[in-house]
Each structure stands twice: as structure tokens, then as C-alpha cells.
Motif scaffolding. Structure first.
Motif, mmCIF file in Angstrom:
data_model
loop_
_atom_site.group_PDB
_atom_site.id
_atom_site.type_symbol
_atom_site.label_atom_id
_atom_site.label_comp_id
_atom_site.label_asym_id
_atom_site.label_seq_id
_atom_site.Cartn_x
_atom_site.Cartn_y
_atom_site.Cartn_z
ATOM 1 N N ASP A 78 7.093 3.953 3.486
ATOM 2 C CA ASP A 78 6.203 3.465 4.551
ATOM 3 C C ASP A 78 6.492 4.152 5.885
ATOM 4 O O ASP A 78 5.973 3.741 6.920
ATOM 5 C CB ASP A 78 6.313 1.948 4.693
ATOM 6 C CG ASP A 78 7.724 1.488 5.057
ATOM 7 O OD1 ASP A 78 8.625 2.346 5.200
ATOM 8 O OD2 ASP A 78 7.934 0.263 5.196
ATOM 9 N N ILE B 2 3.352 5.917 8.425
ATOM 10 C CA ILE B 2 2.053 5.742 7.751
ATOM 11 C C ILE B 2 0.869 6.025 8.685
ATOM 12 O O ILE B 2 -0.046 6.782 8.321
ATOM 13 C CB ILE B 2 1.937 4.327 7.145
ATOM 14 C CG1 ILE B 2 2.886 4.170 5.962
ATOM 15 C CG2 ILE B 2 0.492 4.033 6.717
ATOM 16 C CD1 ILE B 2 2.502 4.926 4.726
ATOM 17 N N ILE C 139 2.674 -1.217 0.577
ATOM 18 C CA ILE C 139 2.498 -0.090 1.500
ATOM 19 C C ILE C 139 1.021 0.266 1.641
ATOM 20 O O ILE C 139 0.551 0.631 2.725
ATOM 21 C CB ILE C 139 3.325 1.117 1.012
ATOM 22 C CG1 ILE C 139 4.819 0.812 1.144
ATOM 23 C CG2 ILE C 139 2.966 2.387 1.790
ATOM 24 C CD1 ILE C 139 5.723 1.865 0.532
ATOM 25 N N GLU D 46 -0.757 -1.388 4.532
ATOM 26 C CA GLU D 46 -0.558 -0.765 5.839
ATOM 27 C C GLU D 46 -1.403 0.502 5.957
ATOM 28 O O GLU D 46 -1.995 0.769 7.008
ATOM 29 C CB GLU D 46 0.918 -0.430 6.048
ATOM 30 C CG GLU D 46 1.201 0.182 7.405
ATOM 31 C CD GLU D 46 2.658 0.523 7.633
ATOM 32 O OE1 GLU D 46 2.951 1.183 8.661
ATOM 33 O OE2 GLU D 46 3.497 0.149 6.793
#
Length: 341
Positions: free
Chosen positions: A253, A256, A304, A307
Motif C-alpha cells: 500500500d 498508492i 489495498i 484505497e
């Protein structure tokens, strides 16, 4: 990660394994006793080589937008009002070069296993389709990896035209953007037939938003992430009615928002300035075939992607007006140029 898949070698191998060109036959998956069959809402049909898929506009996971594919292109092509759900008759070819961990298909249905597949022609598939009590308005040529055998789409178009169905059934096909067989295996005249067919759309799937997420998702060389942009640009320039999915799972992550912004930049710079508006983030869900493949890292990647989806939405809001984003996905004209090469 261990050694990467040799995509070029596998593509040639599986093309040979999945195509009988002389007989104009494609190796088609049989669903009986497969793990995938446990996830099919309706039982498999067409004597075991087909399944019905419900394409729904509503978002499939929190944080993701609604999905207009292939609903809007199909509705436009068939002269229908916008639909919230459409049923599609799906046929899957039985070969694929990559092994995406989240694939909803059993791996042993991707290896050209003769015990789980059979060679059928486009006319054979259409006969099975027409023998069903209800015909869907969409035929979805899926996989597997249909782009290993680009003749399949062409032969299906020809079969539909012979039955006078080219304006009654919308043809949709998947492409994982891993090879350029479309141009290597079809003639200029055959490409023109693809481009000018009135009721056909094609979706290519970007398997990640950067080289690392791509390799994590596919087990292919990270450098092939770059090739996906090249292939998509070539498809757009050929004049096909192109759309895209992107899968946003990753094993890290870190950074990102910037990575997603860079991905959108590349879509605009290397494919077309409006292409992000023809691209739909596809949420990854857990299916029966994927359950045994998933480690803690894979489960974390499902978080993840939330996000990454938020970063995607922020990028599109920053780059395009509310009015532009609200337009039908097919309205974003790419100025398609028919080159065939």
C-alpha cells in the motif's frame, strides 16, 4: 516471487493447443465438476459449455463506482434504452498464458485440458445458443484468454451474420493485452471486418496499476505492464470500440495515490486523453476457485484495492468535470482511426 511466466512461449504454446484453424474450431471449456460452476448463479447451459452471466450496473463492492460495461455499449448497439441488468451467454476458451491469482476460473480450465474442454466451431456454439429456451441479447466470448485466438471473434461474427443476427445479438470479448496476435494472425481484410461489424465491443484488462502490482496479480514479467499500454493504444488506433477494466489489487500500500495518478497519466498520454473515462476499476472478490490460492498477502490486497479505488475516483474528479464523468461511457469519442496495422 519465484520465476516469472514466460509469456511469449506460453502464448505460442496455448495458441497451438487452443485452436484448430483448418476446422475453424476453438477449444471451449466444459463446466461440469469445475469449482467455477459452484459460483454460477444459473446452472451451466449449452450442453455444459456455456453459462449465463448477469451484467449488473450496480457497484459490486463498497468504494467502487457502478459498472456500465457492457450494458451501455450493448444497449446502444441494439437500440435499447439504458439497462440496469442484462443477461449474457458466456463461452470460455480453455487456454490462458497467465495465472492471475484472483481468476474466477479453475487453473485446470486454463491449461487446454482435453478432459475439461472440447473443440467447437462458431456455428456449433451458435446452434447451442439458439437451442436454449431463452436467448440472451449478449454473447460474451471470455476465457481463458480469447486474444490467443483472435479468429474466434471473427468466426462468431460470420456465424451470426449467416443467421441474420448481427443486429439482434451484441458480441462482447475480453482481452488481457498480453500479445499482438490480432495483427499477426489476421489479414488486413479480416481486421476491417472486425472494425466494421455493427454490434461488437471489446474490453482489455489492465492487471494492476504499476509494474509491481501487475506482476503480483499475473505472475508475469513486470516489464509486460508497459506492453499493456502499447497493445491498448494499437487496439484503439485500429478503430475497434475499445473499453478497459483495471484491477487494483497490490501487495503493497506504499504510495498508492501517486501510483494511481501515474497510471491515469499513462492512460491519457499513451492511449488517449479521454481513455480513463472508458476505463472501469473492477473489484476483486473471493470466488470458490480462488479460496485455496489466497494467502494473507492476497487477503490484504483486497483491502489495498479499496484505497486504490478511492485514489482512482479522486483522479477522475480532478481531471474531468461532473458533467463529463456523467456521460455514457461510449460517448467519450476516441477519434478512432482505422489503420488495421
Amino acid at each position: 516471487m519465484g520465476s516469472y511466466i514466460d509469456t511469449e512461449e506460453r502464448s505460442v504454446h496455448y495458441r497451438t493447443k487452443g485452436l484448430n484453424k483448418e476446422a475453424q474450431q476453438i477449444l471451449i471449456t466444459e463446466f461440469a465438476s469445475s469449482k467455477q460452476s459452484q459460483d454460477i448463479t444459473l446452472s451451466y447451459n449449452c450442453q455444459g459449455v456455456g453459462r449465463i452471466h448477469h451484467f449488473r450496473r450496480t457497484a459490486a463492492a463498497p468504494g467502487f463506482n457502478s459498472n456500465p460495461l457492457p450494458l451501455d455499449p450493448a444497449s446502444r448497439a441494439l437500440g435499447l434504452p439504458a439497462q440496469s441488468m442484462m443477461q449474457a451467454q458466456v463461452f470460455q476458451n480453455a487456454v490462458c498464458s497467465w495465472r492471475c491469482w484472483y481468476c474466477f476460473v479453475d487453473y485446470n480450465l486454463l491449461d487446454g485440458n482435453p478432459k475439461r474442454s472440447k473443440f467447437l466451431s462458431a456455428d456449433d456454439l451458435l446452434d447451442l445458443f439458439l437451442a436454449e429456451s431463452t436467448q440472451c441479447p449478449i454473447i460474451d466470448l471470455s476465457g481463458g484468454q480469447p486474444d490467443l485466438v483472435p479468429e474466434w471473434v471473427l468466426w462468431m461474427m460470420d456465424a451470426l451474420k449467416r443467421r441474420g443476427l448481427e443486429h439482434k445479438v451484441y458480441l462482447w470479448s475480453d482481452d488481457n493485452l498480453s500479445n499482438e496476435f490480432l495483427w499477426e494472425c489476421l489479414t488486413v481484410d479480416e481486421l476491417q471486418r472486425l472494425v466494421t461489424y455493427p454490434t461488437y465491443g471489446r474490453v482489455g484488462c489492465f492487471k494492476g496499476f504499476d509494474a509491481d502490482s501487475f506482476a503480483f496479480n499475473t505472475r508475469a514479467e513486470p516489464s509486460l505492464f508497459d506492453k499493456q499500454f502499447k497493445v491498448m493504444r494499437r487496439l484503439v488506433d485500429t478503430g475497434l470500440d475499445m473499453y478497459a477494466y483495471v484491477t487494483l489489487t497490490a501487495n503493497s500500500d506504499e504510495g498508492i495515490p501517486q501510483k494511481v495518478a501515474d497510471f491515469v497519466n499513462r492512460l491519457q498520454e499513451e492511449v488517449h486523453p479521454l481513455f480513463p473515462l472508458r476505463t472501469v476499476p473492477l473489484p476483486i472478490l473471493e470466488f470458490t476457485p480462488t479460496a485455496s490460492r489466497m494467502s494473507d498477502e492476497h487477503h490484504r490486497s483486497l483491502l489495498i484495492q479499496q484505497e486504490a479505488a478511492a485514489a482512482w475516483n479522486s483522479e477522475l474528479m480532478r481531471r474531468f468535470s461532473d458533467k463529463t464523468r456523467a456521460e455514457r461511457i461510449y460517448s467519450h469519442d476516441l477519434g478512432m482511426r482505422i489503420k488495421y496495422q
